[in-house]
Design a protein around this motif. Structure first.
Motif, mmCIF file in Angstrom:
data_model
loop_
_atom_site.group_PDB
_atom_site.id
_atom_site.type_symbol
_atom_site.label_atom_id
_atom_site.label_comp_id
_atom_site.label_asym_id
_atom_site.label_seq_id
_atom_site.Cartn_x
_atom_site.Cartn_y
_atom_site.Cartn_z
ATOM 1 N N LEU A 184 -14.153 -1.551 1.207
ATOM 2 C CA LEU A 184 -14.130 0.102 0.818
ATOM 3 C C LEU A 184 -14.955 0.464 -0.243
ATOM 4 O O LEU A 184 -15.719 1.388 -0.699
ATOM 5 C CB LEU A 184 -12.718 0.592 0.611
ATOM 6 N N ILE A 185 -14.913 -0.439 -1.293
ATOM 7 C CA ILE A 185 -15.583 -0.508 -2.677
ATOM 8 C C ILE A 185 -17.087 -0.475 -2.314
ATOM 9 O O ILE A 185 -18.076 0.126 -2.885
ATOM 10 C CB ILE A 185 -15.106 -1.494 -3.652
ATOM 11 N N ASP A 186 -17.404 -1.932 -1.443
ATOM 12 C CA ASP A 186 -18.879 -2.004 -0.972
ATOM 13 C C ASP A 186 -19.518 -0.789 -0.182
ATOM 14 O O ASP A 186 -20.401 -0.498 -0.525
ATOM 15 C CB ASP A 186 -18.953 -3.304 -0.130
ATOM 16 N N ASP B 218 -5.558 6.455 -14.108
ATOM 17 C CA ASP B 218 -6.624 6.880 -13.873
ATOM 18 C C ASP B 218 -6.797 7.782 -12.510
ATOM 19 O O ASP B 218 -5.943 7.730 -11.987
ATOM 20 C CB ASP B 218 -7.636 5.583 -13.661
ATOM 21 N N HIS B 219 -7.949 8.512 -12.379
ATOM 22 C CA HIS B 219 -8.157 9.320 -11.019
ATOM 23 C C HIS B 219 -8.906 8.398 -10.243
ATOM 24 O O HIS B 219 -10.224 8.473 -10.319
ATOM 25 C CB HIS B 219 -8.808 10.740 -11.409
ATOM 26 N N ILE B 220 -8.341 8.037 -9.021
ATOM 27 C CA ILE B 220 -8.889 7.169 -7.853
ATOM 28 C C ILE B 220 -8.698 7.857 -6.449
ATOM 29 O O ILE B 220 -7.728 8.444 -6.446
ATOM 30 C CB ILE B 220 -8.056 5.923 -7.852
ATOM 31 N N THR B 221 -9.932 8.160 -6.016
ATOM 32 C CA THR B 221 -10.023 8.501 -4.540
ATOM 33 C C THR B 221 -10.332 7.457 -3.816
ATOM 34 O O THR B 221 -11.438 6.587 -4.007
ATOM 35 C CB THR B 221 -10.670 9.933 -4.486
ATOM 36 N N VAL B 222 -9.969 7.483 -2.313
ATOM 37 C CA VAL B 222 -10.223 6.983 -1.328
ATOM 38 C C VAL B 222 -10.887 7.772 -0.456
ATOM 39 O O VAL B 222 -9.896 8.459 0.204
ATOM 40 C CB VAL B 222 -9.557 5.731 -0.886
ATOM 41 N N ASN B 223 -12.157 7.649 0.251
ATOM 42 C CA ASN B 223 -12.686 8.868 1.195
ATOM 43 C C ASN B 223 -12.396 10.152 0.723
ATOM 44 O O ASN B 223 -11.759 11.016 1.829
ATOM 45 C CB ASN B 223 -12.364 8.272 2.595
ATOM 46 N N GLY B 224 -12.103 10.562 -0.535
ATOM 47 C CA GLY B 224 -11.832 11.908 -0.868
ATOM 48 C C GLY B 224 -10.228 11.981 -1.197
ATOM 49 O O GLY B 224 -10.005 13.056 -1.647
ATOM 50 N N ARG C 119 -13.842 6.172 -5.590
ATOM 51 C CA ARG C 119 -14.275 6.721 -6.934
ATOM 52 C C ARG C 119 -13.214 6.498 -7.785
ATOM 53 O O ARG C 119 -11.971 6.627 -7.452
ATOM 54 C CB ARG C 119 -14.787 8.051 -6.615
ATOM 55 N N VAL C 120 -13.489 6.342 -9.121
ATOM 56 C CA VAL C 120 -12.763 6.153 -10.144
ATOM 57 C C VAL C 120 -13.196 7.218 -11.505
ATOM 58 O O VAL C 120 -14.252 7.108 -11.822
ATOM 59 C CB VAL C 120 -12.587 4.657 -10.646
ATOM 60 N N ASN C 121 -12.100 8.121 -11.470
ATOM 61 C CA ASN C 121 -12.468 9.043 -12.659
ATOM 62 C C ASN C 121 -13.786 10.009 -12.199
ATOM 63 O O ASN C 121 -14.713 10.031 -13.255
ATOM 64 C CB ASN C 121 -12.670 8.482 -13.996
ATOM 65 N N GLY C 122 -14.068 10.009 -10.893
ATOM 66 C CA GLY C 122 -15.076 10.753 -10.604
ATOM 67 C C GLY C 122 -16.475 9.922 -10.254
ATOM 68 O O GLY C 122 -17.513 10.428 -9.820
ATOM 69 N N HIS C 123 -16.545 8.498 -10.536
ATOM 70 C CA HIS C 123 -17.669 7.673 -10.469
ATOM 71 C C HIS C 123 -17.829 6.785 -9.242
ATOM 72 O O HIS C 123 -16.611 6.208 -9.260
ATOM 73 C CB HIS C 123 -18.003 6.895 -11.893
ATOM 74 N N PRO C 124 -18.719 6.344 -8.886
ATOM 75 C CA PRO C 124 -18.406 5.300 -7.859
ATOM 76 C C PRO C 124 -17.970 3.982 -8.344
ATOM 77 O O PRO C 124 -18.265 3.572 -9.351
ATOM 78 C CB PRO C 124 -19.982 5.185 -7.101
ATOM 79 N N ALA C 125 -16.991 3.648 -7.522
ATOM 80 C CA ALA C 125 -16.078 2.280 -8.012
ATOM 81 C C ALA C 125 -17.031 1.093 -7.985
ATOM 82 O O ALA C 125 -17.923 1.061 -7.251
ATOM 83 C CB ALA C 125 -14.798 2.079 -7.278
ATOM 84 N N ASN C 126 -16.854 0.141 -8.848
ATOM 85 C CA ASN C 126 -17.211 -1.102 -8.575
ATOM 86 C C ASN C 126 -16.216 -2.174 -8.524
ATOM 87 O O ASN C 126 -15.078 -1.941 -9.241
ATOM 88 C CB ASN C 126 -18.488 -1.543 -9.575
ATOM 89 N N HIS C 127 -16.507 -3.437 -8.249
ATOM 90 C CA HIS C 127 -15.253 -4.436 -8.221
ATOM 91 C C HIS C 127 -14.659 -4.882 -9.738
ATOM 92 O O HIS C 127 -13.734 -5.460 -9.721
ATOM 93 C CB HIS C 127 -16.073 -5.818 -7.473
ATOM 94 N N ILE C 128 -15.509 -4.758 -10.631
ATOM 95 C CA ILE C 128 -14.952 -5.166 -11.877
ATOM 96 C C ILE C 128 -14.158 -3.992 -12.768
ATOM 97 O O ILE C 128 -13.547 -4.186 -13.732
ATOM 98 C CB ILE C 128 -16.256 -5.463 -12.852
ATOM 99 N N ASP C 129 -13.886 -2.836 -11.937
ATOM 100 C CA ASP C 129 -13.219 -1.960 -12.659
ATOM 101 C C ASP C 129 -11.801 -2.292 -12.623
ATOM 102 O O ASP C 129 -11.133 -2.760 -11.928
ATOM 103 C CB ASP C 129 -13.080 -0.698 -11.689
ATOM 104 N N HIS C 130 -11.249 -2.143 -14.053
ATOM 105 C CA HIS C 130 -9.777 -2.053 -14.313
ATOM 106 C C HIS C 130 -9.162 -0.810 -14.367
ATOM 107 O O HIS C 130 -9.799 0.044 -15.094
ATOM 108 C CB HIS C 130 -9.630 -2.984 -15.401
ATOM 109 N N VAL C 131 -7.971 -0.469 -13.817
ATOM 110 C CA VAL C 131 -7.686 0.724 -13.673
ATOM 111 C C VAL C 131 -5.817 0.768 -13.786
ATOM 112 O O VAL C 131 -5.409 -0.412 -13.717
ATOM 113 C CB VAL C 131 -7.690 1.551 -12.126
ATOM 114 N N THR C 132 -5.450 1.909 -14.110
ATOM 115 C CA THR C 132 -4.134 2.077 -14.290
ATOM 116 C C THR C 132 -3.509 3.465 -13.611
ATOM 117 O O THR C 132 -4.384 4.025 -13.016
ATOM 118 C CB THR C 132 -3.885 2.461 -15.722
ATOM 119 N N ASP C 133 -2.196 3.345 -13.807
ATOM 120 C CA ASP C 133 -1.891 4.614 -12.908
ATOM 121 C C ASP C 133 -2.301 6.080 -13.630
ATOM 122 O O ASP C 133 -2.375 7.247 -13.037
ATOM 123 C CB ASP C 133 -0.449 5.009 -13.000
#
Length: 245
Positions: free
Chosen positions: A21-23, A44-50, A28-42
Motif C-alpha cells: 500500500l505504501i509503494d 499521527d493522522h494516517i489515512t489509507v485510501n482516504g 498518507r501520514v499527516n497529509g503527506h505521502p508515506a514512505n517505508h521509513i516513517d515512524h508513527v504513533t497514535d
C-alpha cells in the motif's frame, strides 16, 4: 513504530500488504505521502485510501468455511469477492488464500502479526487438503507428488501425500505457492476437480459444526502454532454457527 508495523497492529492488513500500500502511494501520514521509513504513533493522522486509521482495533479471529466461487481478493466491485461475506464490525481479512475454485478452511483476522506468522515461509505452518483428481492415479503418483515436482521454475518441498481412494488423496503442505496443488497434479498428468482444505496448523474443519458459507469466532488460544521440528496433535473445532448468507 515503523508505519507498516503500525498498520498491521491497527488491523488494516499484514505488514507485507502494508508495504504494498505504501509503494502504491495509498497511505498518507499527516497529509503527506508515506514512505517505508516513517515512524508513527497514535497521535499521527494516517489515512489509507482516504480512510483515517484511528488506532489499534480489538483483535479478532474467525474460522470461515469457504465455498467454491468466492474470490479471496478483497475487491468491493467484484460480486464474488470475499469482502461481501466478511463478519460485520471490525474489519478482518483472510490469512492467505484459497483460489476461487477451491473450498474449505480459511482464517480471518485483523491481527497483522498473526497473519505474518502464519504465511511467512520461515514459520512453516502445516496446511492439509483433501484432493480429488479426474481419473484414478497410478502407484507412483503419490511418491512423485511427495518428493517434490517443478512448479513455476521452482522445485516444491517434500510433503506428505496419502491415498484415500483411487482418485482421492490428502496432502500436507508447508508452502504457499500460487495454485500449488493444482500445478503439482498437472505436472504429474492429472487435473484437480475438487480441492478442499481441511486443516490449518492444529485447527481442523468440522463441516457439521461449521457448514459451507458460514463463519464462527474463535479465541486466539485455540490456534496453536507449531514451532520448528516440534510435533503437535490436531484438534477439532466445534461451536456455534454464524450465518453470512
Amino acid at each position: 513504530m515503523r508505519l507498516a508495523k503500525y498498520l498491521s497492529h491497527c488491523g488494516v492488513c499484514s505488514r507485507r500488504q502494508a508495504s504494498r500500500l505504501i509503494d502504491a502511494a495509498e497511505v498518507r501520514v499527516n497529509g503527506h505521502p508515506a514512505n517505508h521509513i516513517d515512524h508513527v504513533t497514535d497521535d499521527d493522522h494516517i489515512t489509507v485510501n482516504g480512510t483515517q486509521i484511528t488506532g489499534p482495533a480489538p483483535k479478532k479471529l474467525y474460522l470461515y468455511h469457504k465455498p467454491v466461487g468466492i474470490d479471496c481478493k478483497l475487491r468491493a466491485d467484484d460480486p464474488s469477492s470475499l469482502i461481501h461475506h466478511l463478519p460485520p464490525g471490525v474489519r478482518v481479512y483472510p490469512i492467505g488464500r484459497l483460489d476461487k475454485d477451491s473450498r474449505g478452511l480459511l482464517l480471518l483476522t485483523n491481527d497483522g502479526e498473526l497473519c505474518n506468522r502464519l504465511i511467512h515461509p520461515d514459520h512453516h505452518q502445516e496446511k492439509e487438503y483433501r484432493v480429488v483428481v479426474d481419473r484414478p492415479f497410478d502407484p507412483q503418483f503419490c511418491a512423485r507428488m511427495s518428493a517434490g515436482v517443478p512448479v513455476d521454475g521452482v522445485m516444491t518441498q517434500a510433503c506428505q501425500v496419502k491415498p484415500l481412494t483411487q482418485d482421492t488423496f490428502t496432502i500436507v503442505l508447508r508452502q504457499g505457492m500460487n495454485r500449488q496443488i493444482r500445478k503439482m497434479a498437472r505436472y504429474c498428468g492429472y487435473r484437480v476437480i475438487d480441492l478442499y482444505r481441511i486443516r490449518i496448523a492444529n485447527l481442523i474443519l468440522d463441516p457439521d459444526a461449521l457448514p459451507s458459507g458460514q463463519y464462527q469466532p474463535i479465541s486466539f488460544t485455540e490456534l496453536v502454532l507449531e514451532e520448528k521440528k516440534k510435533e503437535y496433535r490436531p484438534t477439532n473445532i466445534l461451536g456455534g454457527k454464524s450465518s453470512i448468507g
